[in-house]
Design an enzyme around this catalytic site. Structure first.
Site, PDB file in Angstrom:
ATOM      1  N   ASP A  35       0.818  -1.219   0.000  1.00 17.06           N
ATOM      2  CA  ASP A  35       0.000   0.000   0.000  1.00 17.06           C
ATOM      3  C   ASP A  35       0.848   1.264   0.000  1.00 17.06           C
ATOM      4  O   ASP A  35       0.410   2.306  -0.491  1.00 17.06           O
ATOM      5  CB  ASP A  35      -0.912   0.023   1.242  1.00 17.06           C
ATOM      6  CG  ASP A  35      -2.123  -0.886   1.079  1.00 17.06           C
ATOM      7  OD1 ASP A  35      -2.164  -1.658   0.092  1.00 17.06           O
ATOM      8  OD2 ASP A  35      -3.023  -0.835   1.942  1.00 17.06           O
TER       9      ASP A  35
ATOM     10  N   HIS B 272     -20.980 -29.082 -15.702  1.00 20.55           N
ATOM     11  CA  HIS B 272     -22.392 -28.736 -15.536  1.00 20.55           C
ATOM     12  C   HIS B 272     -22.973 -29.507 -14.347  1.00 20.55           C
ATOM     13  O   HIS B 272     -22.709 -30.697 -14.227  1.00 20.55           O
ATOM     14  CB  HIS B 272     -23.159 -29.103 -16.804  1.00 20.55           C
ATOM     15  CG  HIS B 272     -24.623 -28.851 -16.689  1.00 20.55           C
ATOM     16  ND1 HIS B 272     -25.159 -27.578 -16.742  1.00 20.55           N
ATOM     17  CD2 HIS B 272     -25.676 -29.705 -16.507  1.00 20.55           C
ATOM     18  CE1 HIS B 272     -26.475 -27.655 -16.614  1.00 20.55           C
ATOM     19  NE2 HIS B 272     -26.805 -28.938 -16.455  1.00 20.55           N
TER      20      HIS B 272
END
Ligand code: FAD
Length: 474
Positions: A320, A453
């Site tokens: 940061d 799926h």
């Protein structure tokens, strides 16, 4: 006492600092970390982990409230903030112990105390000596070959509206509340503001979000911002964009705060029990002794090159404190990069276009690569594929039909440029897109990977096909 045997001293044991230390040890370097508070830093104690623990409580509460739709009868559902806070605290504690263990495992020396760079070392003209001020008043000097500044950031206050921890809260304060406010005004519609809006609304708090820019989640693709705004409004969260608050108008009357806000068409006085200011974070560049060095601080952040090296040869900076994408995984990767550079490995600079960005609201937002607008600004001729979770069986099974996947590709080269997901588990789904970008896969190549799926991942499989108008279910 001076320690002349050290290769690297890392100032700050947050995500960037402790990950850098581990990588340094793996590379055979003798590494020390100086930490003035707690190992783990913002992410572990005041950021990612505690906020996501509370967001998970909010999600469970929301799911339980809608349990009847699944045929599950959960009567008299209520929320216990103290229990949620305790759970959050236990998770943080467990991970904190994990970081302490890792420091021991990798023989990283941890020095508790506040570190300042002393300028070019008294032992070596190319290195930065570091003075550690301990809590008991003692001090100690370390003289490493190289220093990594990983001092992180702190919440940015809005000028004229100081944090008081009672009425005007920072995200640090908000993580420690002992009582839910009846209403919350959130200033700032970025990732932190939207996560808190989603969470507090699920906890039953009346939430208003005020964003100065024309849209919330302004770093995301415009379609994602628009749909998220619509969903938040559907959830009865009030969202004001292009809205400026007037800090001078702030008043506390009894238990209620009032604040004037002006949008393009009107001014109004907003009332709330508490105000959360989430307008970004300020890098911790002060009081580090950097003035005595050649380190350049511009626009409030330390300037570095592609290997995270500052203008002072033996001083690096990561996380940061160097600005840009202020994210834990960015800090960690920059830490690894800096250590590899110090070890003489010549690492490639980080490609910030390939960093996933996540917002853990309900539904989640995740993206990697360029937005459609960024792609056009950079001169790409763009083609777009889009697929809604409403047409995905698993999303309906889960009861999470909101959202979509948007794929941005170059119409000429067929390169994948960006993927944007709004929907349940978006923050998990985005990694496949991140890998595709790193491997320079085209949308067609991503479609060749068979998506099982029924899964939510089918939405990405369909969205990459949709780029060529070939989606099967859309
Ligand atoms: P920090 O984690 O801030 O660590 C710096 C450390 O340095 C601190 O421990 C500090 O005590 C110490 N220090 C400072 N100065 C000195 C000194 N002079 N001497 C010794 N020690 C010093 N990021 C994500 O990727 N995902 C998320 O979901 C996410 N959620 C967030 C939610 C919130 C509410 C907030 C506030 C942040 C969030 N972030 C998230 C951002 C993430 O926390 C930061 O990007 C990350 O912590 C930066 O790591 P760092 O190592 O640079 O700094």
């Amino acid at each position: 006492m001076a320690d002349e045997g050290l290769d690297v001293v890392v100032i700050g044991g947050g995500t960037g600092g402790y990950v850098a230390a581990i990588r340094g040890a793996q590379l055979g370097l003798k590494v020390a970390v100086v930490e003035s508070d707690k190992l783990g830093g913002t992410c572990l104690h005041k950021g990612c982990i505690p906020s996501k623990a509370l967001l998970r409580s909010a999600e469970v509460l929301a799911q339980t409230r809608s349990a009847q739709a699944f045929g599950v009868i959960a009567s008299a559902v209520s929320f216990d903030l103290a229990a949620a806070m305790e759970r959050k605290g236990n998770i943080v504690l467990q991970l904190h112990k994990g970081v302490e263990f890792l420091m021991k495992k990798y023989n990283v020396q941890v020095f508790p105390g506040y570190a300042r760079v002393m300028g070019p070392s008294i032992f070596s003209p190319t290195a930065g000596a570091v003075r550690i001020q301990q809590a008991d008043g003692q001090s100690q000097i370390l003289s490493p070959r190289a220093t990594i500044v990983a001092s992180g950031s702190r919440p940015r206050a809005l000028p004229g509206l100081a944090f008081d921890g009672v009425h005007v809260l920072s995200s640090d304060d908000a993580l420690e509340i002992s009582q839910l406010p009846a209403s919350l005004l959130i200033i700032g519609g970025g990732a932190i503001g939207i996560e808190w809006a989603s969470m507090m609304s699920d906890f039953g708090v009346d939430v208003t979000v005020v964003e100065a820019l024309p849209r919330i989640l302004a770093a995301e693709d415009a379609d994602i911002s628009a749909e998220m705004s619509r969903i938040l409004k559907k959830r009865k969260i009030r969202v004001l964009t292009g809205a400026r608050v007037d800090p001078a108008s702030f008043k506390v009357q009894g238990d209620v705060c009032t604040l004037e806000v002006t949008t393009a068409d009107k001014s109004e006085t907003l009332t709330a029990t508490q105000i959360l200011v989430a307008v970004g974070r300020e890098a911790n560049v002060q009081d580090l002794g950097l003035e005595a060095t050649g380190v350049v601080v511009e626009r409030g952040v330390i300037q570095v090159d592609g290997s995270m090296r500052t203008a002072e040869k033996a001083i690096y900076a990561i996380g940061d404190v160097v600005g840009g994408l202020q994210l834990a995984h960015v800090a960690a990767h920059e830490g690894i990069l800096a250590m590899e550079a110090i070890a003489g490995r010549n690492p490639d600079p980080l490609n910030y276009d390939q960093v996933p960005r996540c917002t853990y609201s309900r539904p989640e937002v995740a993206s990697v690569g360029l937005t459609e607008a960024q792609a056009r600004e950079r001169g790409h001729e763009v083609k777009v594929g889009r697929f809604s979770f409403r047409a995905i069986g698993k999303a309906l099974v889960q009861g999470d039909p909101d959202g979509f996947v948007k794929v941005v590709a170059d119409a000429v080269s067929d390169d994948l440029l960006g993927v944007h997901i709004l929907g349940a588990h978006a923050t998990e789904l985005i990694s496949e897109a991140g890998l595709a970008l790193v491997l320079s896969a085209s949308p067609w190549e991503v479609a060749q990977s068979i998506h099982p799926h029924p899964t939510l991942s089918e939405a990405l499989g369909e969205a990459v096909l949709a780029v060529e108008g070939l989606a099967i279910h859309g």
